[in-house]
Design an enzyme around this catalytic site. Sequence first.
Site, mmCIF file in Angstrom:
data_model
loop_
_atom_site.group_PDB
_atom_site.id
_atom_site.type_symbol
_atom_site.label_atom_id
_atom_site.label_comp_id
_atom_site.label_asym_id
_atom_site.label_seq_id
_atom_site.Cartn_x
_atom_site.Cartn_y
_atom_site.Cartn_z
ATOM 1 N N LYS A 55 0.825 -1.202 0.000
ATOM 2 C CA LYS A 55 0.000 0.000 0.000
ATOM 3 C C LYS A 55 0.866 1.261 0.000
ATOM 4 O O LYS A 55 0.368 2.372 -0.208
ATOM 5 C CB LYS A 55 -0.864 0.043 1.273
ATOM 6 N N GLY A 56 2.146 1.080 0.272
ATOM 7 C CA GLY A 56 3.007 2.243 0.564
ATOM 8 C C GLY A 56 3.138 3.252 -0.553
ATOM 9 O O GLY A 56 3.429 4.422 -0.291
ATOM 10 N N GLU A 111 7.288 2.299 -6.462
ATOM 11 C CA GLU A 111 7.536 1.811 -5.098
ATOM 12 C C GLU A 111 7.645 2.992 -4.140
ATOM 13 O O GLU A 111 7.990 4.107 -4.544
ATOM 14 C CB GLU A 111 8.861 1.037 -5.051
ATOM 15 N N ASP A 112 7.387 2.721 -2.867
ATOM 16 C CA ASP A 112 7.609 3.756 -1.860
ATOM 17 C C ASP A 112 9.095 3.876 -1.513
ATOM 18 O O ASP A 112 9.647 4.963 -1.471
ATOM 19 C CB ASP A 112 6.767 3.491 -0.598
ATOM 20 N N ASP A 115 14.862 -0.540 0.126
ATOM 21 C CA ASP A 115 15.650 -0.638 1.353
ATOM 22 C C ASP A 115 16.760 -1.669 1.083
ATOM 23 O O ASP A 115 17.771 -1.347 0.484
ATOM 24 C CB ASP A 115 14.685 -1.034 2.476
ATOM 25 N N PHE A 164 14.147 4.422 9.895
ATOM 26 C CA PHE A 164 12.841 3.870 9.530
ATOM 27 C C PHE A 164 11.854 5.027 9.418
ATOM 28 O O PHE A 164 11.514 5.668 10.421
ATOM 29 C CB PHE A 164 12.363 2.845 10.556
ATOM 30 N N ARG A 177 0.398 6.703 7.519
ATOM 31 C CA ARG A 177 0.443 6.852 6.066
ATOM 32 C C ARG A 177 -0.056 8.229 5.631
ATOM 33 O O ARG A 177 0.302 8.722 4.572
ATOM 34 C CB ARG A 177 -0.442 5.792 5.389
HETATM 35 P P1 5GP Z 1 13.286 -4.123 1.004
HETATM 36 O O1 5GP Z 1 12.823 -5.462 0.510
HETATM 37 O O2 5GP Z 1 13.842 -3.230 -0.079
HETATM 38 O O3 5GP Z 1 14.233 -4.240 2.154
HETATM 39 O O4 5GP Z 1 12.032 -3.431 1.652
HETATM 40 C C1 5GP Z 1 11.028 -2.910 0.918
HETATM 41 C C2 5GP Z 1 9.783 -2.696 1.732
HETATM 42 O O5 5GP Z 1 10.024 -2.653 3.156
HETATM 43 C C3 5GP Z 1 9.190 -1.365 1.351
HETATM 44 O O6 5GP Z 1 8.348 -1.484 0.234
HETATM 45 C C4 5GP Z 1 8.476 -0.984 2.639
HETATM 46 O O7 5GP Z 1 7.194 -1.574 2.650
HETATM 47 C C5 5GP Z 1 9.307 -1.591 3.744
HETATM 48 N N1 5GP Z 1 10.267 -0.599 4.288
HETATM 49 C C6 5GP Z 1 11.601 -0.590 4.133
HETATM 50 N N2 5GP Z 1 12.153 0.473 4.760
HETATM 51 C C7 5GP Z 1 11.125 1.149 5.312
HETATM 52 C C8 5GP Z 1 11.045 2.356 6.096
HETATM 53 O O8 5GP Z 1 12.015 3.047 6.416
HETATM 54 N N3 5GP Z 1 9.797 2.741 6.488
HETATM 55 C C9 5GP Z 1 8.688 2.046 6.152
HETATM 56 N N4 5GP Z 1 7.523 2.515 6.600
HETATM 57 N N5 5GP Z 1 8.713 0.897 5.435
HETATM 58 C C10 5GP Z 1 9.926 0.479 5.011
#
Ligand code: 5GP
Length: 188
Positions: A55-56, A111-112, A115, A164, A177
């Site tokens: 949803k991000g 994507e939001d 990470d 975060f 959100r």
């Molecule tokens: P990745 O697989 O790249 O480590 O993580 C991607 C997902 O983890 C993002 O789409 C998001 O949903 C969540 N995420 C990663 N870092 C953050 C952050 O700093 N804040 C939030 N709210 N979600 C995060």
Amino acid sequence: MAPSPPPWNRSPDPFAELISAEAIAVRVAELGAQITTDYAPLANQADVVVIGVLKGSVIFLADLVRHIGVPIIVDFIGISSYGDATVSSGVVQITQDLSRPIEGKHVIVVEDIVDTGHTVHYLLENLATRRPASIKLASLLHKPERAERQIEIHYLGFTIPNKFVVGYGLDVSQQYRNLPFIGYVQGV
Ligand code: 5GP
């Protein structure tokens, strides 16, 4: 400057602002203009499909598409990562699939945040098997310090430190959100 928590905030923790609503608006408009320039020659050949990752990304997508000046289709895909909410496990499942095939279409995944990169790596691999004409990635945020996968982000909003973050679509436990800025709850 750290804005006060909004009146509806349940948490007693102080908020720190990382990216203001105004800075987000400026950057999102720039990204939309770039996408318009890049896709103007393509949009007559095949549909351009903007895919929001639920949803991000929804708030980013809603603002971004209004700055895209070529015809587009909007679709959504739902994804869930297992494990702790703040640590990516790299194990990803599609919880809601696209409403239409993307074969032969120009795809922009929105994507939001990237990470570790595991989630978007999995998603891009999955979408590539559906034979789109092209596939590019737009992400509002990137945390390069945490990268475990090399991900090419074609349209990047902001590079951020290893915090975060919440707001502008991003949550912690489904909250925050609806903050208009990107911030972090100190202590989270
Ligand atoms: P990745 O697989 O790249 O480590 O993580 C991607 C997902 O983890 C993002 O789409 C998001 O949903 C969540 N995420 C990663 N870092 C953050 C952050 O700093 N804040 C939030 N709210 N979600 C995060």
